[in-house]
Enzyme design. Structure first.
Site, PDB file in Angstrom:
ATOM      1  N   GLU A   1       0.735  -1.426   0.000  1.00 26.16           N
ATOM      2  CA  GLU A   1       0.009   0.195   0.079  1.00 26.16           C
ATOM      3  C   GLU A   1       0.915   1.304  -0.171  1.00 26.16           C
ATOM      4  O   GLU A   1       0.658   2.271   0.903  1.00 26.16           O
ATOM      5  CB  GLU A   1      -0.852  -0.097   1.201  1.00 26.16           C
ATOM      6  CG  GLU A   1      -2.007  -1.193   1.252  1.00 26.16           C
ATOM      7  CD  GLU A   1      -2.866  -1.068   2.099  1.00 26.16           C
ATOM      8  OE1 GLU A   1      -2.674  -0.416   3.369  1.00 26.16           O
ATOM      9  OE2 GLU A   1      -3.941  -1.672   2.011  1.00 26.16           O
TER      10      GLU A   1
ATOM     11  N   GLU B   1      -5.295  -8.946   0.927  1.00 24.47           N
ATOM     12  CA  GLU B   1      -6.118  -8.633   2.225  1.00 24.47           C
ATOM     13  C   GLU B   1      -7.576  -8.357   1.775  1.00 24.47           C
ATOM     14  O   GLU B   1      -8.010  -7.646   0.986  1.00 24.47           O
ATOM     15  CB  GLU B   1      -5.468  -7.180   2.970  1.00 24.47           C
ATOM     16  CG  GLU B   1      -4.163  -7.397   3.567  1.00 24.47           C
ATOM     17  CD  GLU B   1      -3.817  -6.279   4.045  1.00 24.47           C
ATOM     18  OE1 GLU B   1      -4.502  -5.245   4.546  1.00 24.47           O
ATOM     19  OE2 GLU B   1      -2.401  -6.011   3.998  1.00 24.47           O
TER      20      GLU B   1
HETATM   21  O1  LIG Z   1      -7.015  -1.835   8.589  1.00 28.20           O
HETATM   22  C1  LIG Z   1      -6.804  -3.072   8.450  1.00 28.20           C
HETATM   23  C2  LIG Z   1      -5.679  -3.533   7.350  1.00 28.20           C
HETATM   24  C3  LIG Z   1      -4.339  -3.130   8.310  1.00 28.20           C
HETATM   25  O2  LIG Z   1      -4.083  -3.721   9.475  1.00 28.20           O
HETATM   26  C4  LIG Z   1      -3.219  -3.608   7.347  1.00 28.20           C
HETATM   27  O3  LIG Z   1      -2.042  -3.240   7.829  1.00 28.20           O
HETATM   28  C5  LIG Z   1      -3.069  -2.696   6.065  1.00 28.20           C
HETATM   29  O4  LIG Z   1      -2.347  -3.336   4.946  1.00 28.20           O
HETATM   30  C6  LIG Z   1      -4.619  -2.306   5.644  1.00 28.20           C
HETATM   31  N1  LIG Z   1      -4.897  -1.428   4.597  1.00 28.20           N
HETATM   32  C7  LIG Z   1      -6.193  -1.297   4.601  1.00 28.20           C
HETATM   33  C8  LIG Z   1      -6.993  -0.553   3.721  1.00 28.20           C
HETATM   34  C9  LIG Z   1      -6.674   0.910   4.007  1.00 28.20           C
HETATM   35  C10 LIG Z   1      -7.674   1.945   3.420  1.00 28.20           C
HETATM   36  C11 LIG Z   1      -8.573   2.200   3.777  1.00 28.20           C
HETATM   37  C12 LIG Z   1      -9.434   3.090   3.036  1.00 28.20           C
HETATM   38  C13 LIG Z   1      -9.195   3.783   1.992  1.00 28.20           C
HETATM   39  C14 LIG Z   1      -7.818   3.623   1.531  1.00 28.20           C
HETATM   40  C15 LIG Z   1      -7.025   2.650   2.200  1.00 28.20           C
HETATM   41  C16 LIG Z   1      -6.569  -2.082   5.874  1.00 28.20           C
HETATM   42  N2  LIG Z   1      -5.493  -2.882   6.482  1.00 28.20           N
END
Ligand SMILES: OC[C@@H]1[C@@H](O)[C@H](O)[C@@H](O)c2[nH]c(CCc3ccccc3)c[n+]21
Length: 449
Positions: free
Chosen positions: A166, A354
Site C-alpha cells: 500500500e 487482504e
Molecule cells: O486496517 C486493516 C488493515 C491493516 O491492519 C493492514 O496493515 C493494512 O495493509 C490495511 N490496509 C487497509 C485498507 C486501508 C484503506 C482504507 C480506506 C481507504 C484507503 C486505504 C486495511 N488494512
C-alpha cells in the site's frame, strides 16, 4: 444451495505484518523503526498503545505456525521488519534478526505452508528517517540493498514476493495527513514519497530478475472502487478524480509507465512539483508477475468545491452496513474492482492479498468467539471473487486480513480483524468461529450460497 467451487490450484491464505504482531521491538539487536518512534510519541495512538509486545509473535511463532497448519492454510503472508535485519537500514546485518525469519520460513515449509513475503509493510528503520526517509531518493537504493539481502537468504524457497504494501497509505496518511508514521503533514513531500516508493519497487523487481529467482514478484495496492453519489456530471467528475487519487496514481505508472495526466496537472498547480528523473517511469513500469489487491470497502463521492483540493467529498450511503472501522460492507465492489482491473490493466495474475473486517469480538460464556458477522462478510466477498473468476479474471488466491488480532496502527488494539482472538493479558490464542468456518472452506474448496 449452490456450490461455488474455486479453481483446483486456488491459494487459501491469511495475512499479517511485522510491526502489528511481532513485539520484541528492541530485542536481539533489532533497530528502531519509525512505527516504534511514532507509537512512543504521546497522542499518536489510541489509548497510548504500542507495538512493543503486540502478539509476542517473535517468541511464539512456532505455536502460531501450528495454528496455521490446524486451519489448513496453503499460504501465509507476512512482512519482514527491515530494522530487525538491518538495524541502521543499511550496512551491518543483525544475524539474530535474519535468523528469526529463516526459522519462521523453515517452520512454514515443514508445515506445508507457502511463505508469501512482503518486504515493506511500513516499518522503515528510524535511522533512514533521520536521513529524510522515503522523501530522500537514496532510500530507494537502500531498499534494494535490503531486498537483495532477503532475496539471497530466502529467494530459493519462497514462492511469492511483494515489494510494498500500500504505497498510497505510506504516502498520504504517513506524509500528507500525518495520521501514520512518520507523521508528516506535507502534500508535496507525500508526492515525492509516492514516487520514490514506486521507484524502489521497480528497482527491486529488476534486481529480483537479475538474480534469476524461481518465485513470483509483485506489489500490493489498496484499491478502492469509487462510485458517484448521483449521475450528475459534477459528481461523476469527482468520482474520476478520487479514482485517480487512490487507484490510478499507482496503477498507471506500474502498468503504463505514466502518471494520470489530469491529476498531475492539478498537483502541479495546487501542490507543487516532485522530482522525476529521466528513466524513473521506465524502471517503475517493470513487468510484474501479479498484482496484489487489498480490498475492504468502496467509496461514494460527490462534488463539493469547498471540501479539499479536488473538491471531492466522500459520503456515507444510508441504510448500509458498516464495520467497526466505519467502512461500508460492499462485497459487489470487489467484483466491480476485479473486472475493471482485468479490463483496464490486464495483470497476468491477481491475488487478493487482504480482505477482512473488524467487528466487536468477545469471548462468550462457552469460551468461544461467535463472530457471525465476520463469516458473513468473508463469505459475501468470496462469492464476488468467485463471480469475477467465472468472468475470466485470473484471481489466483485470497488472503484474509488477518490471521490474528493485532496492532491496528493509530487504533492500537481496539480493532480486531483476526480469525484468531488474542487475549493480550496472557497472549492466549482462541480460534474464532470464522477460523473453523475458513478451515472447512479450504478443505472443501467451495462456498455455498
Ligand atoms: O486496517 C486493516 C488493515 C491493516 O491492519 C493492514 O496493515 C493494512 O495493509 C490495511 N490496509 C487497509 C485498507 C486501508 C484503506 C482504507 C480506506 C481507504 C484507503 C486505504 C486495511 N488494512
Amino acid at each position: 444451495m449452490h456450490r461455488r467451487y474455486f479453481p483446483e490450484d486456488f491459494i487459501w491464505g491469511a495475512a499479517t505484518a511485522s510491526y502489528q504482531i511481532e513485539g520484541a521491538y528492541n530485542e536481539d539487536g533489532k533497530g528502531e523503526s519509525i512505527w516504534d518512534r511514532f507509537s512512543h510519541t504521546p497522542g499518536k495512538i489510541l489509548n497510548g498503545d504500542t507495538g512493543d509486545v503486540a502478539c509476542d509473535h517473535y517468541h511464539r511463532f512456532r505455536e502460531d505456525v501450528k495454528l496455521m497448519k490446524e486451519l489448513g492454510l496453503d499460504s501465509y503472508r507476512f512482512s519482514i521488519s527491515w530494522p530487525r535485519v538491518l538495524p541502521e537500514g543499511k550496512g551491518q546485518v543483525n544475524e539474530k534478526g535474519l535468523d528469526f525469519y529463516k526459522q519462521l520460513v523453515d517452520q512454514l515449509l515443514k508445515a506445508g505452508i507457502d511463505p508469501a513475503i512482503t518486504l515493506y509493510h511500513w516499518d522503515l528503520p528510524q535511522a533512514l528517517q533521520e536521513k529524510g526517509g522515503w522523501a530522500n531518493r537514496d532510500t530507494a537504493k537502500y531498499f534494494v540493498e535490503y531486498a537483495n539481502l532477503i532475496f539471497k537468504e530466502l529467494g530459493d524457497v519462497v514462492p511469492l514476493w511483494i515489494t510494498h504494501n500500500e504505497p498510497w497509505v505510506v504516502s498520504f496518511p504517513g506524509h500528507a495527513f500525518g495520521e501514520h508514521a512518520p507523521g508528516i503533514k506535507n502534500y508535496q513531500t507525500a508526492l515525492q514519497v509516492a514516487h520514490n516508493l514506486l521507484l524502489s519497487h521497480g528497482m527491486a523487481v529488476q534486481s529480483f530478475r537479475q538474480l534469476g529467482l524461481p518465485g513470483k514478484i509483485g506489489i500490493t495496492l489498496n484499491l478502492t472502487p469509487v462510485y458517484p453519489f448521483s449521475d450528475n456530471e459534477a459528481d461523476q467528475k469527482a468520482c474520476d478524480l478520487q479514482d485517480a487519487f487512490i487507484n490510478r496514481w499507482f496503477l498507471d505508472p506500474i502498468f503504463e509507465g505514466s502518471y494520470p495526466e489530469e491529476l498531475h496537472q492539478i498537483y502541479r498547480k495546487k501542490v507543487g512539483e516532485f522530482i522525476i528523473k529521466n528513466d524513473d517511469l521506465e524502471i517503475i513500469n517493470q513487468k510484474i508477475d501479479f498484482l496484489g489487491i487489498n480490498y475492504y470497502l468502496r467509496l461514494v463521492v460527490k462534488h463539493n468545491p469547498d471540501y479539499n483540493i479536488f473538491g471531492v467529498e466522500t459520503v456515507k450511503p444510508e441504510g448500509r452496513e458498516y464495520t467497526e472501522m466505519g467502512w461500508e460492507v460492499y462485497p459487489e465492489g470487489l467484483y466491480d474492482l476485479l473486472i475493471r482491473l482485468h479490463k483496464d490493466y490486464a495483470p497476468e495474475a491477481l491475488y487478493i492479498t487482504e480482505n477482512g473486517a473488524a467487528y466487536q469480538d468477545q469471548i462468550d460464556a462457552d469460551g468461544r468467539v461467535h463472530d457471525q458477522k465476520r463469516i458473513a462478510y468473508l463469505k459475501a466477498h468470496l462469492k464476488n471473487a468467485h463471480r469475477a473468476i467465472e468472468a475470466g479474471v485470473p484471481v489466483k488466491g485470497y488472503y484474509i486480513w488477518s490471521l490474528m488480532d493485532n496492532f491496528e496502527w493509530a487504533f492500537g488494539y481496539s480493532k480486531r480483524f483476526g480469525l484468531i482472538y488474542i487475549n493480550y493479558d496472557n497472549q492466549q490464542r482462541i480460534l474464532k468461529d470464522s477460523a473453523y468456518w475458513y478451515r472447512t472452506i479450504i478443505a472443501k474448496n467451495y462456498i455455498e450460497d
